[in-house]
Design a protein around this motif. Structure first.
Motif, PDB file in Angstrom:
ATOM      1  N   UNK A 218       0.730  -1.308  -0.127  1.00 62.99           N
ATOM      2  CA  UNK A 218       0.117   0.236   0.100  1.00 62.99           C
ATOM      3  C   UNK A 218       0.953   1.473   0.122  1.00 62.99           C
ATOM      4  N   UNK A 219       2.173   1.220   0.511  1.00 62.91           N
ATOM      5  CA  UNK A 219       3.025   2.486   0.374  1.00 62.91           C
ATOM      6  C   UNK A 219       3.322   2.734  -1.218  1.00 62.91           C
ATOM      7  N   UNK A 220       3.497   1.687  -1.997  1.00 61.81           N
ATOM      8  CA  UNK A 220       3.586   1.733  -3.300  1.00 61.81           C
ATOM      9  C   UNK A 220       2.505   2.279  -3.993  1.00 61.81           C
ATOM     10  N   UNK A 221       1.307   1.894  -3.506  1.00 64.46           N
ATOM     11  CA  UNK A 221       0.053   2.383  -4.074  1.00 64.46           C
ATOM     12  C   UNK A 221      -0.051   3.878  -3.625  1.00 64.46           C
ATOM     13  N   UNK A 222       0.234   4.316  -2.605  1.00 60.33           N
ATOM     14  CA  UNK A 222       0.292   5.935  -2.109  1.00 60.33           C
ATOM     15  C   UNK A 222       0.977   6.466  -2.972  1.00 60.33           C
ATOM     16  N   UNK A 223       2.324   6.206  -3.104  1.00 61.01           N
ATOM     17  CA  UNK A 223       3.207   7.024  -4.206  1.00 61.01           C
ATOM     18  C   UNK A 223       2.450   7.015  -5.666  1.00 61.01           C
ATOM     19  N   UNK A 224       2.026   6.005  -6.208  1.00 61.58           N
ATOM     20  CA  UNK A 224       1.566   6.247  -7.375  1.00 61.58           C
ATOM     21  C   UNK A 224       0.358   7.084  -7.476  1.00 61.58           C
ATOM     22  N   UNK A 225      -0.619   7.348  -6.587  1.00 61.87           N
ATOM     23  CA  UNK A 225      -1.669   8.198  -6.583  1.00 61.87           C
ATOM     24  C   UNK A 225      -1.161   9.698  -6.201  1.00 61.87           C
ATOM     25  N   UNK A 226      -0.324   9.758  -5.330  1.00 66.19           N
ATOM     26  CA  UNK A 226       0.228  10.890  -5.188  1.00 66.19           C
ATOM     27  C   UNK A 226       1.015  11.462  -6.425  1.00 66.19           C
ATOM     28  N   UNK A 227       1.592  10.820  -7.283  1.00 65.14           N
ATOM     29  CA  UNK A 227       1.959  11.437  -8.565  1.00 65.14           C
ATOM     30  C   UNK A 227       0.671  11.941  -9.628  1.00 65.14           C
ATOM     31  N   UNK A 228      -0.349  11.041  -9.367  1.00 63.62           N
ATOM     32  CA  UNK A 228      -1.266  11.322 -10.479  1.00 63.62           C
ATOM     33  C   UNK A 228      -2.212  12.502  -9.998  1.00 63.62           C
ATOM     34  N   UNK A 229      -1.872  13.190  -8.344  1.00 63.30           N
ATOM     35  CA  UNK A 229      -2.615  14.110  -8.054  1.00 63.30           C
ATOM     36  C   UNK A 229      -1.772  15.362  -8.344  1.00 63.30           C
ATOM     37  N   UNK A 230      -0.274  15.223  -8.487  1.00 64.26           N
ATOM     38  CA  UNK A 230       0.268  16.415  -8.285  1.00 64.26           C
ATOM     39  C   UNK A 230       0.724  16.776 -10.059  1.00 64.26           C
ATOM     40  N   UNK A 231       0.119  16.176 -10.908  1.00 58.12           N
ATOM     41  CA  UNK A 231       0.465  16.298 -12.108  1.00 58.12           C
ATOM     42  C   UNK A 231       1.495  15.876 -12.700  1.00 58.12           C
ATOM     43  N   UNK A 232       1.792  14.669 -12.766  1.00 62.13           N
ATOM     44  CA  UNK A 232       3.238  13.942 -13.244  1.00 62.13           C
ATOM     45  C   UNK A 232       3.205  13.855 -14.790  1.00 62.13           C
ATOM     46  N   UNK A 233       4.024  14.158 -15.610  1.00 57.07           N
ATOM     47  CA  UNK A 233       4.167  14.024 -17.172  1.00 57.07           C
ATOM     48  C   UNK A 233       4.019  12.693 -17.382  1.00 57.07           C
ATOM     49  N   UNK A 234       3.211  12.533 -18.630  1.00 58.96           N
ATOM     50  CA  UNK A 234       3.053  11.165 -19.297  1.00 58.96           C
ATOM     51  C   UNK A 234       4.406  10.704 -19.771  1.00 58.96           C
ATOM     52  N   UNK A 235       4.509   9.307 -20.107  1.00 62.27           N
ATOM     53  CA  UNK A 235       5.810   8.914 -20.365  1.00 62.27           C
ATOM     54  C   UNK A 235       6.351   9.321 -21.777  1.00 62.27           C
ATOM     55  N   UNK A 236       7.553   9.437 -22.037  1.00 61.17           N
ATOM     56  CA  UNK A 236       8.098   9.916 -23.504  1.00 61.17           C
ATOM     57  C   UNK A 236       7.330   9.087 -24.577  1.00 61.17           C
ATOM     58  N   UNK A 237       7.356   7.920 -24.536  1.00 58.27           N
ATOM     59  CA  UNK A 237       6.490   7.172 -25.413  1.00 58.27           C
ATOM     60  C   UNK A 237       5.292   7.566 -25.716  1.00 58.27           C
ATOM     61  N   UNK A 238       4.299   7.898 -24.563  1.00 57.15           N
ATOM     62  CA  UNK A 238       2.988   8.393 -24.902  1.00 57.15           C
ATOM     63  C   UNK A 238       3.123   9.950 -25.806  1.00 57.15           C
TER      64      UNK A 238
END
Length: 323
Positions: A218-238
């Motif tokens: 669940x710590x991993x899940x927390x970090x993933x969703x924090x990134x989605x809230x702060x506006x992390x850039x999409x991958x270079x491939x996308x």
């Protein structure tokens, strides 16, 4: 990269066929709500069954698994509130929607689960040091405990397969929780059986392993969703795929000045700056920009696209107040 470009070409070729109809959307929402309700009902039933198993066995590992089921019910209520809130948009109070309610609900859910893991570790270490957790089950009690825990694990496995068939983040959070329960139920049952037949220390040791797994997952899940809230850039491939789509949108486009895609909850906001001829009529330029915006917003990963039309590339697209 070429496969990604072919994917964009195929998307453009199919055109509006990818847009989900209103009826299809309503059916999908109904199915997602049904998955949430089934998961909540199952969590309630399985919690009652595991309470009986905990009282019968007295195993710390099984008690820890039961407490996890209790928090499943509470956290499920949190996710249900988040899902319900997202489905009641208010364009006046929330003009950009409530997409961030989804990762926010998952964030609260994951934080509660990680906190539970820490409490289990503290109690297990105390019990392990004090050596007061010795217990013995009769054959009849052991049979009941094994039957209950195996039934619970099987039901959770079926729910795991069911919830993973959805793309909704909240439903998939339930799927992750069901997977977690399959693991913890197995650890709890194994630890209780080993403690009953060998040494008492196997029970708190199994509870500690269970708790460490809880915190890590669940710590991993927390970090993933924090990134989605702060506006992390999409991958270079996308980003390359978006740039390819923009460049091939219309022959009048002279340059692609800026392409940005950053997370907004579970989806992306996209900003694109294209350069058109300076003598192009406003009506033609507007139609090119609007059609590109509509095409980008048809992509399933994109929540909203913003198009900026220019006749040169000398401006600075960066925000003046970037934090």
């Amino acid at each position: 990269m070429l496969e990604g470009f072919d994917e964009m070409d195929a998307f453009v070729a199919r055109g509006c066929g990818l847009v989900m109809s209103k009826d299809e959307h309503e059916r999908l929402v109904t199915s997602e709500n049904q998955a949430v309700r089934i998961s909540n009902a199952a969590n309630m039933f399985l919690f009652i069954a595991k309470v009986y198993a905990s009282i019968t066995s007295g195993s710390l590992a099984i008690i820890s698994s039961t407490m996890d089921s209790l928090l499943d019910i509470l956290s499920g209520f949190i996710l249900w509130i988040a899902a319900s809130s997202m489905q009641t948009p208010n364009p006046y109070q929330y003009p950009i929607g409530k997409r961030r309610m989804q990762p926010l609900g998952i964030l609260v859910f994951a934080s509660v689960m990680a906190t539970l893991g820490l409490q289990i570790i503290l109690e297990s270490v105390r019990t392990l040091v004090s050596a007061k957790n010795a217990f013995r089950l009769t054959k009849e009690q052991e049979r009941w405990v094994v039957s209950i825990m195996l039934t619970v694990t099987l039901l959770k496995l079926l729910l795991l397969v069911y919830c993973r068939s959805f793309k909704n983040g909240i439903v998939r959070a339930y799927a992750q929780d069901h997977f977690f329960d399959v693991i913890t139920n197995g650890i709890g049952l194994t630890s209780a059986l080993l403690a009953n037949r060998t040494g008492h220390w196997m029970d708190p040791l199994g509870a500690i392993i269970l708790a460490l797994y809880t915190i890590g997952t669940w710590s991993k899940t927390v970090l993933e969703n924090v990134n989605s809230l702060v506006g992390k850039s999409a991958t270079a491939e996308y980003m390359r795929k978006l740039t390819y789509m923009c460049w091939n949108h219309h022959e009048a486009i002279r340059q692609i000045d800026t392409v940005r895609a950053y997370s907004f909850g579970t989806h992306y906001f996209v900003e694109v700056d294209i350069v058109l001829p300076s003598d192009m009529p406003l009506r033609v330029a507007h139609d090119i920009g609007e059609s590109l915006q509509n095409k980008l917003e048809m992509l399933p990963e994109i929540e909203r696209a913003f198009l900026h039309l220019d006749y040169d590339c000398t401006h600075k697209p960066e925000h003046s107040h970037s934090g």
